[in-house]
Design a protein around this motif. Structure first.
Motif, PDB file in Angstrom:
ATOM      1  N   HIS A  48     -43.512  56.904  44.564  1.00 47.57           N
ATOM      2  CA  HIS A  48     -44.878  57.276  44.202  1.00 47.57           C
ATOM      3  C   HIS A  48     -45.791  56.545  45.179  1.00 47.57           C
ATOM      4  N   ALA A  49     -46.322  57.257  46.185  1.00 47.99           N
ATOM      5  CA  ALA A  49     -47.122  56.604  47.232  1.00 47.99           C
ATOM      6  C   ALA A  49     -47.933  57.649  47.982  1.00 47.99           C
ATOM      7  N   ASP A  50     -48.757  57.151  48.873  1.00 44.04           N
ATOM      8  CA  ASP A  50     -49.535  57.997  49.780  1.00 44.04           C
ATOM      9  C   ASP A  50     -48.698  58.152  51.061  1.00 44.04           C
ATOM     10  N   ILE A  51     -48.371  59.376  51.414  1.00 44.32           N
ATOM     11  CA  ILE A  51     -47.451  59.606  52.538  1.00 44.32           C
ATOM     12  C   ILE A  51     -48.015  59.080  53.865  1.00 44.32           C
ATOM     13  N   ALA A  56     -47.800  69.370  54.622  1.00 41.38           N
ATOM     14  CA  ALA A  56     -47.843  70.690  53.974  1.00 41.38           C
ATOM     15  C   ALA A  56     -49.109  71.382  54.452  1.00 41.38           C
ATOM     16  N   ALA A  57     -49.007  72.024  55.596  1.00 38.40           N
ATOM     17  CA  ALA A  57     -50.165  72.589  56.292  1.00 38.40           C
ATOM     18  C   ALA A  57     -50.386  74.037  55.870  1.00 38.40           C
ATOM     19  N   ASN A  58     -51.298  74.701  56.541  1.00 37.49           N
ATOM     20  CA  ASN A  58     -51.432  76.159  56.391  1.00 37.49           C
ATOM     21  C   ASN A  58     -51.236  76.781  57.772  1.00 37.49           C
ATOM     22  N   LEU A  91     -55.218  74.077  61.344  1.00 35.13           N
ATOM     23  CA  LEU A  91     -56.491  73.433  61.682  1.00 35.13           C
ATOM     24  C   LEU A  91     -57.024  72.562  60.554  1.00 35.13           C
ATOM     25  N   GLY A  92     -56.148  72.153  59.668  1.00 34.25           N
ATOM     26  CA  GLY A  92     -56.537  71.231  58.605  1.00 34.25           C
ATOM     27  C   GLY A  92     -56.827  71.952  57.309  1.00 34.25           C
ATOM     28  N   GLY A  93     -57.026  71.163  56.258  1.00 33.94           N
ATOM     29  CA  GLY A  93     -57.277  71.726  54.936  1.00 33.94           C
ATOM     30  C   GLY A  93     -57.475  70.607  53.945  1.00 33.94           C
ATOM     31  N   GLY A  94     -57.210  70.881  52.676  1.00 33.06           N
ATOM     32  CA  GLY A  94     -57.342  69.861  51.636  1.00 33.06           C
ATOM     33  C   GLY A  94     -56.000  69.187  51.381  1.00 33.06           C
ATOM     34  N   GLY A  95     -55.852  68.595  50.204  1.00 30.14           N
ATOM     35  CA  GLY A  95     -54.578  68.011  49.778  1.00 30.14           C
ATOM     36  C   GLY A  95     -53.995  67.039  50.788  1.00 30.14           C
ATOM     37  N   VAL A  96     -52.694  67.090  50.926  1.00 24.92           N
ATOM     38  CA  VAL A  96     -52.007  66.151  51.817  1.00 24.92           C
ATOM     39  C   VAL A  96     -52.383  66.414  53.279  1.00 24.92           C
ATOM     40  N   PHE A 147     -41.150  63.462  53.179  1.00 29.05           N
ATOM     41  CA  PHE A 147     -41.686  64.758  52.745  1.00 29.05           C
ATOM     42  C   PHE A 147     -42.644  64.578  51.565  1.00 29.05           C
ATOM     43  N   PRO A 148     -43.714  65.372  51.526  1.00 27.48           N
ATOM     44  CA  PRO A 148     -44.471  65.506  50.282  1.00 27.48           C
ATOM     45  C   PRO A 148     -43.837  66.635  49.459  1.00 27.48           C
ATOM     46  N   ALA A 149     -44.421  66.901  48.300  1.00 25.22           N
ATOM     47  CA  ALA A 149     -43.948  68.015  47.471  1.00 25.22           C
ATOM     48  C   ALA A 149     -44.604  69.295  48.001  1.00 25.22           C
ATOM     49  N   ILE A 150     -43.996  69.835  49.065  1.00 31.16           N
ATOM     50  CA  ILE A 150     -44.563  71.017  49.747  1.00 31.16           C
ATOM     51  C   ILE A 150     -44.768  72.153  48.734  1.00 31.16           C
ATOM     52  N   ALA A 191     -46.413  72.317  46.097  1.00 30.05           N
ATOM     53  CA  ALA A 191     -46.581  71.966  44.665  1.00 30.05           C
ATOM     54  C   ALA A 191     -48.029  71.655  44.303  1.00 30.05           C
ATOM     55  N   GLY A 192     -48.955  71.811  45.237  1.00 27.52           N
ATOM     56  CA  GLY A 192     -50.367  71.547  44.960  1.00 27.52           C
ATOM     57  C   GLY A 192     -51.158  72.843  44.963  1.00 27.52           C
ATOM     58  N   ILE A 193     -51.998  72.995  45.974  1.00 27.81           N
ATOM     59  CA  ILE A 193     -52.871  74.159  46.097  1.00 27.81           C
ATOM     60  C   ILE A 193     -52.057  75.460  46.111  1.00 27.81           C
ATOM     61  N   TYR A 194     -50.843  75.432  46.641  1.00 27.91           N
ATOM     62  CA  TYR A 194     -50.028  76.651  46.732  1.00 27.91           C
ATOM     63  C   TYR A 194     -49.286  77.001  45.442  1.00 27.91           C
ATOM     64  N   PHE A 208     -38.925  61.227  49.664  1.00 25.51           N
ATOM     65  CA  PHE A 208     -39.855  62.145  49.011  1.00 25.51           C
ATOM     66  C   PHE A 208     -40.984  61.291  48.468  1.00 25.51           C
ATOM     67  N   VAL A 209     -42.169  61.492  49.035  1.00 24.11           N
ATOM     68  CA  VAL A 209     -43.309  60.634  48.731  1.00 24.11           C
ATOM     69  C   VAL A 209     -44.284  61.441  47.891  1.00 24.11           C
ATOM     70  N   LEU A 210     -44.356  61.077  46.618  1.00 26.69           N
ATOM     71  CA  LEU A 210     -45.098  61.886  45.650  1.00 26.69           C
ATOM     72  C   LEU A 210     -46.385  61.189  45.254  1.00 26.69           C
ATOM     73  N   PHE A 211     -47.406  61.989  45.057  1.00 24.53           N
ATOM     74  CA  PHE A 211     -48.747  61.439  44.910  1.00 24.53           C
ATOM     75  C   PHE A 211     -49.124  61.162  43.462  1.00 24.53           C
ATOM     76  N   SER A 212     -48.356  61.678  42.509  1.00 20.65           N
ATOM     77  CA  SER A 212     -48.673  61.391  41.102  1.00 20.65           C
ATOM     78  C   SER A 212     -47.413  60.858  40.430  1.00 20.65           C
TER      79      SER A 212
END
Ligand code: AR6
Length: 176
Positions: free
Chosen positions: A7-10, A21-23, A27-32, A114-117, A119-122, A159-163
């Motif tokens: 449980h940490a900040d990647i 976990a890009a789009n 060119l950037g975005g929210g989340g990780v 890895f983050p939880a690709i 598992a957030g906005i997507y 696996f570095v998870l934010f919550s």
């Protein structure tokens, strides 16, 4: 190969490569994605623009991965991958598995976080992401173990998870 769950900040991880976990635009975005760009500094956006220009002018396809330097991050590399977006009807687990596999192939790092690709906005369920992730990383490790042993190869996957909730889910899936 060792698997660690934390449980940490990647962006704080001192590994060879962290995965973003890009789009598709890169060119950037929210989340990780936003957190990684903020921590790496503006050079990362420049590097992503260069990748767009030279390698993927139409954008990075879902399930593919590309690498840039990590700039101000402790990690040497950032691997950018695009997870499937459940809200856009991308529900095939093979697309998500491809993100994990392609990320590991891209740079040949010894340690990757890895983050939880997706598992957030997507919108993917964290349990399903964990199942696909362990399966993909396990298959990669057994398929490449001979070659990897010769090259030094992949030694650590984090696996570095934010919550705390997502961390608990990943732990329980790994145990089962
Ligand atoms: N460290 C580790 N995990 C994090 C961090 C962090 N600093 N910040 C968030 N997470 P998301 P996606 C977790 O939405 O679902 C972006 O805008 C977060 O809690 O970042 O693949 C991209 O540009 C969640 O569990 O990625 C795309 O447009 C996980 O990282 C879109 O979001 C993934 O959540 C990609 O959506």
């Amino acid at each position: 190969m060792q698997i660690k769950i934390m449980h940490a900040d990647i962006t704080t991880r001192d590994v060879d490569a962290i995965v973003n976990a890009a789009n598709s635009s890169l060119l950037g975005g929210g989340g990780v994605d936003g957190a990684i760009h903020r921590a790496a500094g503006p050079e990362l956006l420049e590097a992503c623009r260069e990748v767009r220009r030279t390698k993927v002018p139409d954008g990075l396809p879902v399930g593919a991965a590309v690498v840039t330097p990590g700039f101000r991050l402790p990690a040497r590399w950032v691997i950018h991958t695009v997870g499937p977006n459940r809200h856009a009807g991308q529900t095939d687990p093979a697309l998500l598995a491809s993100c994990f596999r392609e990320s590991l192939i891209t740079v040949g790092a010894r340690s990757v976080a890895f983050p939880a690709i997706s598992a957030g906005i997507y919108g993917w369920d964290a349990r399903e992401v964990a199942e696909v992730a362990f399966d993909a990383v396990g298959s990669f490790s057994s398929a490449s173990s001979e070659g990897a042993a010769r090259d030094g190869g992949l030694e650590l996957v984090e696996f570095v998870l934010f919550s705390a909730d997502t961390t608990a889910i990943f732990r329980s899936v790994l145990q089962s």
